[in-house]
Motif scaffolding. Sequence first.
Motif, PDB file in Angstrom:
ATOM      1  N   LEU A 271       0.694  -1.306  -0.135  1.00 27.65           N
ATOM      2  CA  LEU A 271       0.123  -0.114   0.064  1.00 27.65           C
ATOM      3  C   LEU A 271       0.836   1.271  -0.081  1.00 27.65           C
ATOM      4  O   LEU A 271       1.447   1.496   0.706  1.00 27.65           O
ATOM      5  CB  LEU A 271      -1.023  -0.174   1.174  1.00 27.65           C
ATOM      6  N   THR A 272       0.715   1.929  -1.053  1.00 27.88           N
ATOM      7  CA  THR A 272       1.624   3.195  -1.254  1.00 27.88           C
ATOM      8  C   THR A 272       0.688   4.503  -0.888  1.00 27.88           C
ATOM      9  O   THR A 272      -0.271   4.578  -0.565  1.00 27.88           O
ATOM     10  CB  THR A 272       2.206   3.348  -2.519  1.00 27.88           C
ATOM     11  N   LYS A 273       1.597   5.443  -0.495  1.00 24.91           N
ATOM     12  CA  LYS A 273       1.044   6.748  -0.397  1.00 24.91           C
ATOM     13  C   LYS A 273       0.040   7.114   0.842  1.00 24.91           C
ATOM     14  O   LYS A 273      -0.948   7.745   0.876  1.00 24.91           O
ATOM     15  CB  LYS A 273       0.138   7.377  -1.590  1.00 24.91           C
ATOM     16  N   LEU A 274       0.414   6.141   1.898  1.00 25.52           N
ATOM     17  CA  LEU A 274      -0.457   6.100   3.084  1.00 25.52           C
ATOM     18  C   LEU A 274      -0.492   7.417   4.159  1.00 25.52           C
ATOM     19  O   LEU A 274      -1.375   7.880   4.444  1.00 25.52           O
ATOM     20  CB  LEU A 274      -0.181   5.037   3.951  1.00 25.52           C
ATOM     21  N   ASP A 275       0.744   7.971   3.642  1.00 21.40           N
ATOM     22  CA  ASP A 275       0.932   9.352   4.277  1.00 21.40           C
ATOM     23  C   ASP A 275       0.211  10.649   3.720  1.00 21.40           C
ATOM     24  O   ASP A 275       0.240  11.606   4.232  1.00 21.40           O
ATOM     25  CB  ASP A 275       2.406   9.553   4.265  1.00 21.40           C
ATOM     26  N   GLY A 276      -0.270  10.244   2.249  1.00 22.67           N
ATOM     27  CA  GLY A 276      -1.013  11.142   1.714  1.00 22.67           C
ATOM     28  C   GLY A 276      -2.508  11.234   1.766  1.00 22.67           C
ATOM     29  O   GLY A 276      -3.054  11.912   1.103  1.00 22.67           O
ATOM     30  N   THR A 277      -3.064  10.448   2.971  1.00 22.25           N
ATOM     31  CA  THR A 277      -4.491  10.342   2.797  1.00 22.25           C
ATOM     32  C   THR A 277      -4.928  10.090   4.078  1.00 22.25           C
ATOM     33  O   THR A 277      -4.259   9.764   5.086  1.00 22.25           O
ATOM     34  CB  THR A 277      -4.848   8.917   1.986  1.00 22.25           C
ATOM     35  N   ALA A 278      -5.988  10.775   4.411  1.00 19.91           N
ATOM     36  CA  ALA A 278      -6.905  10.626   5.757  1.00 19.91           C
ATOM     37  C   ALA A 278      -7.617   9.421   5.767  1.00 19.91           C
ATOM     38  O   ALA A 278      -8.376   9.276   6.895  1.00 19.91           O
ATOM     39  CB  ALA A 278      -7.558  11.847   5.897  1.00 19.91           C
ATOM     40  N   LYS A 279      -7.607   8.423   4.774  1.00 19.10           N
ATOM     41  CA  LYS A 279      -8.278   7.384   4.835  1.00 19.10           C
ATOM     42  C   LYS A 279      -7.518   5.909   4.755  1.00 19.10           C
ATOM     43  O   LYS A 279      -7.826   4.973   3.876  1.00 19.10           O
ATOM     44  CB  LYS A 279      -9.286   7.537   3.539  1.00 19.10           C
ATOM     45  N   GLY A 280      -6.498   5.956   5.664  1.00 23.38           N
ATOM     46  CA  GLY A 280      -5.620   4.649   5.791  1.00 23.38           C
ATOM     47  C   GLY A 280      -6.526   3.672   6.078  1.00 23.38           C
ATOM     48  O   GLY A 280      -6.027   2.571   6.255  1.00 23.38           O
ATOM     49  N   GLY A 281      -7.795   3.501   6.482  1.00 26.71           N
ATOM     50  CA  GLY A 281      -8.747   2.383   6.855  1.00 26.71           C
ATOM     51  C   GLY A 281      -8.546   1.393   5.653  1.00 26.71           C
ATOM     52  O   GLY A 281      -9.117   0.293   5.790  1.00 26.71           O
ATOM     53  N   ILE A 282      -8.298   1.955   4.379  1.00 23.45           N
ATOM     54  CA  ILE A 282      -8.167   0.755   3.475  1.00 23.45           C
ATOM     55  C   ILE A 282      -7.205  -0.484   3.767  1.00 23.45           C
ATOM     56  O   ILE A 282      -7.561  -1.599   2.953  1.00 23.45           O
ATOM     57  CB  ILE A 282      -7.872   1.624   2.017  1.00 23.45           C
ATOM     58  N   ALA A 283      -6.320  -0.157   4.509  1.00 31.23           N
ATOM     59  CA  ALA A 283      -5.357  -1.304   4.913  1.00 31.23           C
ATOM     60  C   ALA A 283      -6.230  -2.288   5.610  1.00 31.23           C
ATOM     61  O   ALA A 283      -6.006  -3.428   5.376  1.00 31.23           O
ATOM     62  CB  ALA A 283      -4.243  -0.676   5.804  1.00 31.23           C
ATOM     63  N   ILE A 284      -7.144  -1.876   6.374  1.00 31.83           N
ATOM     64  CA  ILE A 284      -7.990  -2.876   7.047  1.00 31.83           C
ATOM     65  C   ILE A 284      -9.181  -3.612   6.244  1.00 31.83           C
ATOM     66  O   ILE A 284      -9.057  -4.854   5.997  1.00 31.83           O
ATOM     67  CB  ILE A 284      -8.880  -2.205   8.395  1.00 31.83           C
ATOM     68  N   ALA A 285      -9.584  -3.080   5.275  1.00 31.62           N
ATOM     69  CA  ALA A 285     -10.653  -3.462   4.220  1.00 31.62           C
ATOM     70  C   ALA A 285      -9.657  -4.571   3.334  1.00 31.62           C
ATOM     71  O   ALA A 285     -10.264  -5.373   3.180  1.00 31.62           O
ATOM     72  CB  ALA A 285     -11.291  -2.256   3.520  1.00 31.62           C
ATOM     73  N   VAL A 286      -8.695  -3.866   2.709  1.00 30.79           N
ATOM     74  CA  VAL A 286      -7.976  -4.839   1.884  1.00 30.79           C
ATOM     75  C   VAL A 286      -7.705  -6.294   2.482  1.00 30.79           C
ATOM     76  O   VAL A 286      -7.860  -7.085   2.214  1.00 30.79           O
ATOM     77  CB  VAL A 286      -6.553  -4.233   1.351  1.00 30.79           C
ATOM     78  N   ARG A 287      -6.959  -6.133   3.695  1.00 24.53           N
ATOM     79  CA  ARG A 287      -6.391  -7.385   4.500  1.00 24.53           C
ATOM     80  C   ARG A 287      -7.804  -8.146   4.850  1.00 24.53           C
ATOM     81  O   ARG A 287      -7.647  -9.676   4.528  1.00 24.53           O
ATOM     82  CB  ARG A 287      -5.980  -6.892   5.784  1.00 24.53           C
ATOM     83  N   HIS A 288      -8.989  -7.816   5.117  1.00 21.59           N
ATOM     84  CA  HIS A 288      -9.839  -8.304   5.731  1.00 21.59           C
ATOM     85  C   HIS A 288     -10.745  -8.785   4.306  1.00 21.59           C
ATOM     86  O   HIS A 288     -11.207 -10.274   4.501  1.00 21.59           O
ATOM     87  CB  HIS A 288     -10.896  -7.685   6.399  1.00 21.59           C
ATOM     88  N   GLU A 289     -11.080  -8.210   3.533  1.00 24.56           N
ATOM     89  CA  GLU A 289     -11.982  -8.612   2.580  1.00 24.56           C
ATOM     90  C   GLU A 289     -11.307  -9.264   1.498  1.00 24.56           C
ATOM     91  O   GLU A 289     -11.991 -10.064   0.789  1.00 24.56           O
ATOM     92  CB  GLU A 289     -12.758  -7.297   1.948  1.00 24.56           C
ATOM     93  N   CYS A 290      -9.969  -9.160   1.102  1.00 22.18           N
ATOM     94  CA  CYS A 290      -9.546  -9.691  -0.048  1.00 22.18           C
ATOM     95  C   CYS A 290      -8.583 -11.156   0.615  1.00 22.18           C
ATOM     96  O   CYS A 290      -8.044 -11.826  -0.047  1.00 22.18           O
ATOM     97  CB  CYS A 290      -8.336  -8.979  -0.704  1.00 22.18           C
TER      98      CYS A 290
END
Length: 330
Positions: A271-290
């Motif tokens: 996951l790139t550019k986590l420092d550039g977003t206020a929506k880092g919760g995508i890491a949780i969604a990707v890990r759990h759903e995929c």
Amino acid sequence: MGFFKRLKEKVSQTTDRVTQKFMNGLSKTSSSLVGAMDQLFASYRKIDEDFYEELEEILISADVGVATTMELIERLREEVKERKIKEPAQLQPVLIELLDQLMNGEDEVAELAQNDTGLSIYLFVGVNGVGKTTTIGKLAYRFKQEGKKVVMAAGDTFRAGAIEQLETWGKRIGVDVIKQSAGADPAAVIYDGIQAAKSRKADILLCDTAGRLQNKVNLMEELKKVYRVVAREVPGAPHEVLLVLDATTGQNALIQAKTFSEAVQVSGIVLTKLDGTAKGGIAIAVRHECKIPVKLIGLGEQADDLQVFDTTQFLHALFPEVKNEKDIMA
């Protein structure tokens, strides 16, 4: 072992530098998420349906994902009933523990697989603009710092400037780049890279590929061809197929993950550019759903800002002020 017990151990074992990388890189997400939750918890005297609905909105807004959020809220309801929790302020430690469970926290650090008896080959895939080439350069730097001999293969022969970009990284960190001319067969470039890595007795070969548009069948078939060449030339390879996703693209990252997994055996996500977003919760969604481990995350522009993903560090950086006194202070 629960999250807070692992955090207690991590505090004494992990360098301050790594912790600070996570804190700085996830500060935008933490500020947005924790700020919204603090306001929510302060606004409610009891845990009712309105409370749960607002919490859902906060989590979905942070890109935790609809499916993941719904499951999280359902589990939270069960915990509230079982523990007889009355005050909203008591929920944050419980919420963190549930997030940890959803991300399979017991396997919190997803190390990259390596070939202990020879060349390790990592294949990088993903759409245009997600940061594959930059990620390869940063990972090459990381491996070189560990004393490994690294070779990079410029398999992205489609995008203008991709070869030159990888060459720039090669010169910057002192790593050889195997290339052909623009428009060359990517599989042929990767084949040359494998032969060069073998002859130079390299430990690691990092293979760039063109940004695949997930609706372009011919490009996906080309990617499969590259995969077959690697598997034929080195038994057991590729040792990792790393899908690079841009954290700022939100839920579209989930679509990309599912599509690429159908084309090749994706073993891990960057996951790139986590420092550039206020929506880092995508890491949780990707890990759990995929059901694919997040193995690396980009937390900044510097060469050492590519970090091995660590569930404990990640959640601690998101909720730095939340502590379970019983576990942390014991």
